[in-house]
Design a protein around this motif. Structure first.
Motif, short mmCIF file in Angstrom:
data_model
loop_
_atom_site.label_atom_id
_atom_site.label_comp_id
_atom_site.label_asym_id
_atom_site.label_seq_id
_atom_site.Cartn_x
_atom_site.Cartn_y
_atom_site.Cartn_z
N PRO A 156 3.76 3.16 -3.93
CA PRO A 156 3.75 4.33 -4.81
C PRO A 156 4.22 5.60 -4.11
O PRO A 156 5.02 6.35 -4.66
N ARG A 157 3.74 5.81 -2.90
CA ARG A 157 4.09 7.04 -2.18
C ARG A 157 5.58 7.07 -1.84
O ARG A 157 6.25 8.07 -2.03
N LEU A 208 7.51 5.39 -11.74
CA LEU A 208 8.20 5.40 -10.46
C LEU A 208 9.40 4.46 -10.42
O LEU A 208 10.20 4.53 -9.49
N ASP A 239 3.08 4.84 -13.51
CA ASP A 239 3.29 6.14 -12.90
C ASP A 239 4.73 6.63 -13.01
O ASP A 239 5.07 7.65 -12.42
N GLN A 243 0.81 -1.21 0.00
CA GLN A 243 0.00 0.00 0.00
C GLN A 243 0.84 1.26 0.00
O GLN A 243 0.37 2.31 -0.41
N ALA A 276 7.62 7.73 -4.81
CA ALA A 276 7.46 9.09 -5.32
C ALA A 276 8.15 10.11 -4.42
O ALA A 276 8.77 11.04 -4.89
#
Lengths: 318, 453
Positions: free
Chosen positions: B99-100, B123, B121, B96, B103
């Motif tokens: 991605p954050r 990444l 995305d 979860q 980034a």
């Protein structure tokens, strides 16, 4: 008081000024000063409230109008996410489950809590009352994770619940309670009822201890039985406490997450999926931040719609 | 004297605040910088190294799996200028947060979940340049196939390389040797019919035939199901579906036979009755406690089982429908990647190559990880003690390579397919609330809506 007045506004807030040039102006200045001071006192709390409550709430409303994966660019979709919440059975069913949980999280603890608190009240001076109070409040003290794990063992197909059932000749109804489509939601509800019963009992007991004993005496002189006492004196006297219990437990039911997350994770086959868990899953696993936010907004409105009338009802009696 | 803030004013204030947010700031995420150059698409002048200067590598690993850390320890022993700052989380948390994290604060080396969305995305670093410089493109293509993606993250299975494996794991059937002896099982089954026969014999002997988790958000029945799919059909079309190739479908006649077969097992009562309430950890403790004959699981447990039940556990690849048929099973690299904006990408790439080529590193991959190391087929292999599960799973790995039978996991087709489709559907099937036909139809329609979005 000998020093000169530097700032009439500040000075006005403290003590009356030495000279009174004009009564109206002074009153106005004084009032404004008080307002300023009030706002200043409220400012830290307001700032915290804005940053940690209002701002995220506003962001959630904003996100709910977009299709967004949390990282890349977002697309404006208007109310589409809300439409999905109400038309996608997978999402809408979670709301129905939450309402079903009210029965277990709210009705059972409040009704049972009233009965238990009333019993404890009648034996208040004995040592048994202390023991009973402690035993009933223990679930509130145990970390929910530990409680969830314990319950999942108890409710397993070879767990204590089924062993007891088999021992008393009910072997036919034994099953993996948390893994069965028909019983998973009630089983989760039982865990919730167990957790919240202690809180309700304690709150109601506190309320009952405030009741004037003379009322009971008077009732007894009028030859009222225990049931009559309960419904005519005890229940009306703890109306406010009942209001608090109902409010807290309804919120716990509608916004439930932890018990479900630990015991079933929404399974089997989404039969115990609730909005709180679905929001988390949509946002962090499916990366559908928009849908998750829309469901969150719907949930918030639902909670308010359920809780505000309860609040009003209990407030009117005071 | 105090002035009340009227409710109406408060409400107006709130509406105004949200209105400003919704209208004034534009859509969320629109300001995130799109990386212009996502990696080493162009060939490098020479193979990169970690240099001689002191360097601190920032890594993000999975809790509960000691191999990556063991590898970094060995690496530092060989290259003392490199130190590691390691952060660990459970896989669900990594999934979860990936991605954050990638980034905002990209680690140099990170354990990755399904990569399609991350590539979409921008990444993850494109590793094509490293692959060429280090010669990873000479390895058997099937090893890295799952980590190749087309532009924009679709389809998978071809295109540029965006991640690497520390080793590749494989699934099959573990069995309890004591219980096997008890029911007269002398050799692993050679066909599906023989396997069915063993299940029936176990049940007659009062032994739970299969202990398999299917509770919570991860439906473990996907393991036997995919093995059955490969027994009835070819791995190719299943891979196409997982890789999101155009027109691929899971709703095929041979897959239907597989689901029906699984349904027969369920109806016959071959699974532990608690399956729908059992999570992975519970399954492991049940199996280790002798609570069942078979368990569908992966070789990442080999080392653990060798330690907990030395000599007690065996492993075989799920048999084909016909005796002597080609074998296929789920096999996937233990996926690690480098963030697009990672500070020490070159050193991370050098580490990934070292893991596959250095003899000590390969020993760690086998002894600590229990799985087959990456790299060329003739690269050095450590000695493994005969009779251990690890030895059996490594041998099975060679067999799969020979039969070209590696498949990715059907749960990896999209980011949401496992939790949203397979798990609830398989739980329904176990509860007798879903038919095999409808199960495949539902999963396929969920898949189409997820791939399309």
């Amino acid at each position: 008081m000998a020093r000169p007045i530097l700032d009439p506004a500040v000075e006005a807030a403290g003590s009356p000024p030495a000279t009174v040039p004009n009564g109206w102006t002074v009153r106005r200045t004084r009032r404004r000063a008080r307002q300023t001071a009030g706002w200043l006192f409220a400012a830290p709390a307001l700032a915290a409230y804005t940053i940690f409550v209002l701002w995220p709430m506003g962001l959630t409303v904003q996100y709910s109008l977009y299709q967004w994966n949390g990282i890349g660019a977002s697309t404006w979709v208007g109310l589409d996410n809300y439409r999905r919440v109400f038309t996608d059975p997978e999402l809408f069913d979670t709301i129905l489950h939450a309402f079903e949980l009210i029965l277990y999280f709210c009705v059972v603890p409040v009704v049972l809590g009233l009965a238990i608190a009333n019993t404890i009240r009648r034996i208040a001076t004995t040592r048994l009352a202390l023991v009973a109070r402690t035993v009933i409040f223990i679930p509130q003290v145990i970390p929910l994770v530990a409680a969830g794990i314990t319950w999942s063992w108890l409710l397993a197909s070879d767990g204590l619940v089924n062993q007891v059932l088999s021992a008393v000749g009910l072997g036919g109804v034994t099953r993996a309670w948390l893994g069965d489509f028909g019983t998973a939601l009630p089983a989760v509800g039982v865990i919730g009822a167990w957790v919240l019963l202690g809180l309700c009992t304690l709150l109601l007991l506190a309320g009952m201890s405030k009741i004037d004993p003379a009322l009971y005496e008077a009732a007894r002189i009028d030859s009222a039985g225990p049931l009559r006492e309960f419904f005519s004196i005890t229940v009306p006297s703890v109306r406010q406490e009942i209001g608090v219990c109902v409010t807290v437990t309804v919120i716990a039911a509608l916004a439930s997450f932890d018990i479900i997350y630990i015991s079933t994770q929404g399974g089997p086959g989404n039969s115990t999926m609730v909005p709180g868990l679905e929001i988390y899953r949509q946002a962090f696993f499916n990366r559908e931040v928009g849908v998750a936010s829309a469901l969150a907004v719907v949930l918030m409105v639902l909670v308010l719609a359920c809780v505000l009338p309860i609040q009003r009802l209990t407030r009117e009696t005071s | 004297m105090s002035r009340r803030i009227s409710r109406r004013r408060a409400a107006l204030g709130f509406v105004a605040l949200t209105g400003t947010l919704a209208a004034g700031c534009g859509g969320p995420g629109s300001d995130s910088s799109e990386p212009s150059e996502t990696g080493t698409g162009a060939a490098l002048a020479g193979a990169p190294t970690c240099g001689d200067e002191p360097i601190t590598m920032n890594a993000y690993f999975e809790t509960g799996f000691p191999m990556p850390t063991a590898l970094t320890d060995e690496f530092t022993a060989q290259f003392p200028n490199v130190t590691w700052e390691i952060r660990e989380d459970q896989f669900a948390v990594i999934t979860q947060n990936a991605p954050r994290v990638l980034a905002d604060d990209p680690p140099d080396l990170m354990r990755l979940p399904q990569v399609s969305e991350l590539v979409k995305d921008g990444l993850l670093k494109n590793l094509d340049g490293y692959a060429e410089a280090f010669g990873w493109d000479q390895w058997p293509a099937s090893q890295l196939e799952q980590l190749r993606l087309g532009d924009g993250g679709r389809p998978r299975g071809e295109g540029s390389l965006y991640a690497m494996g520390l080793n590749f794991s494989m699934t099959g059937v573990f069995y309890n040797k004591t219980l096997a002896e008890q029911i007269g099982m002398t050799a692993p089954p050679a066909s599906l019919a023989e396997f069915d026969d063993l299940l029936a014999r176990a049940q007659q002997a009062g032994v739970t035939p299969i202990v398999q988790f299917n509770g919570g958000a991860t439906g473990g029945f996907a393991f036997p199901l995919q093995n059955l799919m490969a027994a009835y059909g070819e791995p190719g079309p299943i891979n196409d579906w997982i890789f999101q190739k155009d027109g691929a479908t899971i709703d095929t006649p041979s897959n239907l036979e597989a689901v029906q077969h699984l349904d027969e097992w369920i109806k016959a009562g071959y699974f532990d009755p608690d399956a729908n309430a059992m999570d992975y950890a519970t399954m492991m403790s049940k199996f280790i406690a002798g609570g069942g004959l078979f368990m569908f699981n992966g070789d990442w447990e080999s080392g653990n089982l060798d330690q907990q039940l030395p000599g007690e556990v065996g492993f075989f690849l799920f048999p084909s429908a016909e005796e002597g048929g080609a074998l296929a099973t789920m096999s996937a690299p233990l996926t690690f990647g480098i963030g697009t904006n990672s500070a020490n990408a070159d050193c991370a790439a050098f580490f990934l190559d070292w893991v596959a080529t250095n003899p000590e590193a390969r020993t760690v991959a086998v002894e600590v990880g229990g799985s087959h190391p990456m790299g060329l087929p003739d690269a050095p292999m450590p000695e493994v003690q005969e009779g251990t599960v690890t030895a059996e799973t490594l041998a099975a790995g060679a067999q799969i390579a020979e039969d070209n039978g590696a498949m990715d996991f059907i749960a990896n087709a999209t980011g949401a397919i496992y939790a949203q489709s397979w798990t609830p559907q398989l739980q329904r099937l176990f509860a007798g609330e879903q038919t095999p036909e409808e199960l495949l139809r539902t999963v396929q329609s969920d898949y189409e809506s997820q791939v399309g979005s």
